[in-house]
Design a protein around this motif. Structure first.
Motif, PDB file in Angstrom:
ATOM      1  N   LEU A  62     -13.964 -36.372   9.507  1.00  0.00           N
ATOM      2  CA  LEU A  62     -15.214 -35.837   8.996  1.00  0.00           C
ATOM      3  C   LEU A  62     -16.115 -35.561  10.183  1.00  0.00           C
ATOM      4  CD1 LEU A  62     -15.696 -38.312   6.039  1.00  0.00           C
ATOM      5  CD2 LEU A  62     -14.938 -35.942   5.912  1.00  0.00           C
ATOM      6  N   GLY A  63     -16.732 -34.396  10.195  1.00  0.00           N
ATOM      7  CA  GLY A  63     -17.604 -34.050  11.302  1.00  0.00           C
ATOM      8  C   GLY A  63     -18.626 -33.000  10.909  1.00  0.00           C
ATOM      9  N   THR A  64     -19.415 -32.614  11.897  1.00  0.00           N
ATOM     10  CA  THR A  64     -20.433 -31.585  11.719  1.00  0.00           C
ATOM     11  C   THR A  64     -20.411 -30.703  12.960  1.00  0.00           C
ATOM     12  OG1 THR A  64     -21.800 -33.115  10.448  1.00  0.00           O
ATOM     13  CG2 THR A  64     -22.896 -31.164  11.327  1.00  0.00           C
ATOM     14  N   LYS A  65     -20.479 -29.394  12.741  1.00  0.00           N
ATOM     15  CA  LYS A  65     -20.560 -28.434  13.842  1.00  0.00           C
ATOM     16  C   LYS A  65     -21.730 -27.498  13.575  1.00  0.00           C
ATOM     17  CE  LYS A  65     -15.747 -28.565  15.120  1.00  0.00           C
ATOM     18  NZ  LYS A  65     -14.645 -27.846  15.712  1.00  0.00           N
ATOM     19  N   LEU A  66     -22.302 -26.976  14.634  1.00  0.00           N
ATOM     20  CA  LEU A  66     -23.457 -26.096  14.490  1.00  0.00           C
ATOM     21  C   LEU A  66     -23.151 -24.865  13.647  1.00  0.00           C
ATOM     22  CD1 LEU A  66     -24.967 -26.262  18.086  1.00  0.00           C
ATOM     23  CD2 LEU A  66     -25.858 -27.332  16.006  1.00  0.00           C
ATOM     24  N   TRP A  67     -21.980 -24.285  13.796  1.00  0.00           N
ATOM     25  CA  TRP A  67     -21.690 -23.017  13.133  1.00  0.00           C
ATOM     26  C   TRP A  67     -21.369 -23.171  11.652  1.00  0.00           C
ATOM     27  CZ3 TRP A  67     -17.063 -21.570  10.835  1.00  0.00           C
ATOM     28  CH2 TRP A  67     -15.958 -22.366  11.091  1.00  0.00           C
ATOM     29  N   CYS A  68     -20.999 -24.395  11.207  1.00  0.00           N
ATOM     30  CA  CYS A  68     -20.594 -24.525   9.804  1.00  0.00           C
ATOM     31  C   CYS A  68     -21.203 -25.723   9.093  1.00  0.00           C
ATOM     32  CB  CYS A  68     -19.072 -24.611   9.694  1.00  0.00           C
ATOM     33  SG  CYS A  68     -18.363 -26.100  10.427  1.00  0.00           S
ATOM     34  N   GLY A  69     -21.834 -26.619   9.809  1.00  0.00           N
ATOM     35  CA  GLY A  69     -22.362 -27.825   9.177  1.00  0.00           C
ATOM     36  C   GLY A  69     -21.249 -28.832   8.949  1.00  0.00           C
ATOM     37  N   PRO A  70     -21.350 -29.623   7.879  1.00  0.00           N
ATOM     38  CA  PRO A  70     -20.346 -30.647   7.618  1.00  0.00           C
ATOM     39  C   PRO A  70     -18.976 -30.035   7.295  1.00  0.00           C
ATOM     40  CG  PRO A  70     -22.280 -30.958   6.205  1.00  0.00           C
ATOM     41  CD  PRO A  70     -22.433 -29.644   6.890  1.00  0.00           C
ATOM     42  N   TYR A  71     -17.916 -30.655   7.812  1.00  0.00           N
ATOM     43  CA  TYR A  71     -16.565 -30.170   7.551  1.00  0.00           C
ATOM     44  C   TYR A  71     -15.599 -31.342   7.451  1.00  0.00           C
ATOM     45  CZ  TYR A  71     -15.385 -31.086  12.420  1.00  0.00           C
ATOM     46  OH  TYR A  71     -15.162 -31.710  13.628  1.00  0.00           O
ATOM     47  N   LEU A  72     -14.453 -31.071   6.830  1.00  0.00           N
ATOM     48  CA  LEU A  72     -13.354 -32.021   6.772  1.00  0.00           C
ATOM     49  C   LEU A  72     -12.157 -31.355   7.430  1.00  0.00           C
ATOM     50  CD1 LEU A  72     -12.306 -34.338   3.919  1.00  0.00           C
ATOM     51  CD2 LEU A  72     -10.573 -32.916   5.014  1.00  0.00           C
ATOM     52  N   GLU A  73     -11.562 -32.048   8.388  1.00  0.00           N
ATOM     53  CA  GLU A  73     -10.397 -31.509   9.102  1.00  0.00           C
ATOM     54  C   GLU A  73      -9.150 -32.294   8.738  1.00  0.00           C
ATOM     55  OE1 GLU A  73      -8.700 -30.729  13.620  1.00  0.00           O
ATOM     56  OE2 GLU A  73     -10.765 -31.402  13.359  1.00  0.00           O
ATOM     57  N   LEU A  74      -8.152 -31.600   8.215  1.00  0.00           N
ATOM     58  CA  LEU A  74      -6.856 -32.216   7.969  1.00  0.00           C
ATOM     59  C   LEU A  74      -6.146 -32.375   9.301  1.00  0.00           C
ATOM     60  CD1 LEU A  74      -7.635 -30.445   5.363  1.00  0.00           C
ATOM     61  CD2 LEU A  74      -5.258 -30.761   4.757  1.00  0.00           C
ATOM     62  N   ASP A  75      -5.450 -33.487   9.479  1.00  0.00           N
ATOM     63  CA  ASP A  75      -4.811 -33.780  10.752  1.00  0.00           C
ATOM     64  C   ASP A  75      -3.430 -34.378  10.502  1.00  0.00           C
ATOM     65  OD1 ASP A  75      -4.746 -34.010  13.577  1.00  0.00           O
ATOM     66  OD2 ASP A  75      -5.439 -36.079  13.465  1.00  0.00           O
ATOM     67  N   ASN A  76      -2.401 -33.681  10.922  1.00  0.00           N
ATOM     68  CA  ASN A  76      -1.022 -34.151  10.780  1.00  0.00           C
ATOM     69  C   ASN A  76      -0.640 -34.386   9.327  1.00  0.00           C
ATOM     70  OD1 ASN A  76      -0.209 -34.262  13.603  1.00  0.00           O
ATOM     71  ND2 ASN A  76      -1.753 -35.864  13.764  1.00  0.00           N
ATOM     72  N   VAL A  77      -0.616 -33.318   8.559  1.00  0.00           N
ATOM     73  CA  VAL A  77      -0.138 -33.391   7.180  1.00  0.00           C
ATOM     74  C   VAL A  77       1.387 -33.408   7.248  1.00  0.00           C
ATOM     75  CG1 VAL A  77      -0.088 -32.261   4.932  1.00  0.00           C
ATOM     76  CG2 VAL A  77      -2.144 -32.093   6.372  1.00  0.00           C
TER      77      VAL A  77
END
Length: 145
Positions: A62-77
């Motif tokens: 879970l993170g936040t970036k300036l260009w999109c705001g809050p996001y969820l990143e899938l990692d190693n599905v």
């Protein structure tokens, strides 16, 4: 099949074998050290279980970036070879999309290896599309798994 959230080191460590299907060189010691660094930085996992056996796993950030705001990143599905075609991958996707919506994330993101065409097809079918390039510069090849 049932989804379980894995948030602690003790919950994640027993499922190393699934990750070793993608990263055969990943050993218990390195996995534990990496998780100790990752968990305090908004990393967790979900596992898909069938009769108490973990058949698929996905990390997420879970993170936040300036260009999109809050996001969820899938990692190693990773869906175990024996469980492919059972719907476990779609179950992971649906569960994490619901979680992202509950957390008011603007987007979900993931990386897929350029030569993993089956994954590309799966993610296109789930509504993902490439937005740009993910560039990397290798600084320590020995540090890669």
């Amino acid at each position: 099949m049932e989804i379980r959230e894995l948030k602690t080191l003790e919950e994640m460590l027993p499922h190393l074998a699934i990750l070793q299907e993608l990263y055969p060189e990943l050993d218990q010691g390195n996995y534990e050290r990496m998780l100790q660094n990752m968990i305090p930085n908004n990393y967790a996992q979900i596992g898909v279980f069938n009769d108490e056996k973990c058949i698929a796993i996905s990390g997420y950030w879970l993170g936040t970036k300036l260009w999109c705001g809050p996001y969820l990143e899938l990692d190693n599905v990773i869906v175990s070879e024996a469980a492919r075609g059972t719907g476990a991958g779609k179950l992971i996707q649906q569960y994490l999309e619901q979680k992202a919506n509950e957390l008011n994330c603007s987007i979900m993101v993931l990386d897929a290896y350029a030569n993993n065409f089956k994954a590309h097809r799966f993610y296109y079918n789930q509504g993902y599309a490439p937005k740009g390039f993910h560039f990397i510069k290798i600084l320590n090849e020995d540090g890669l798994t």
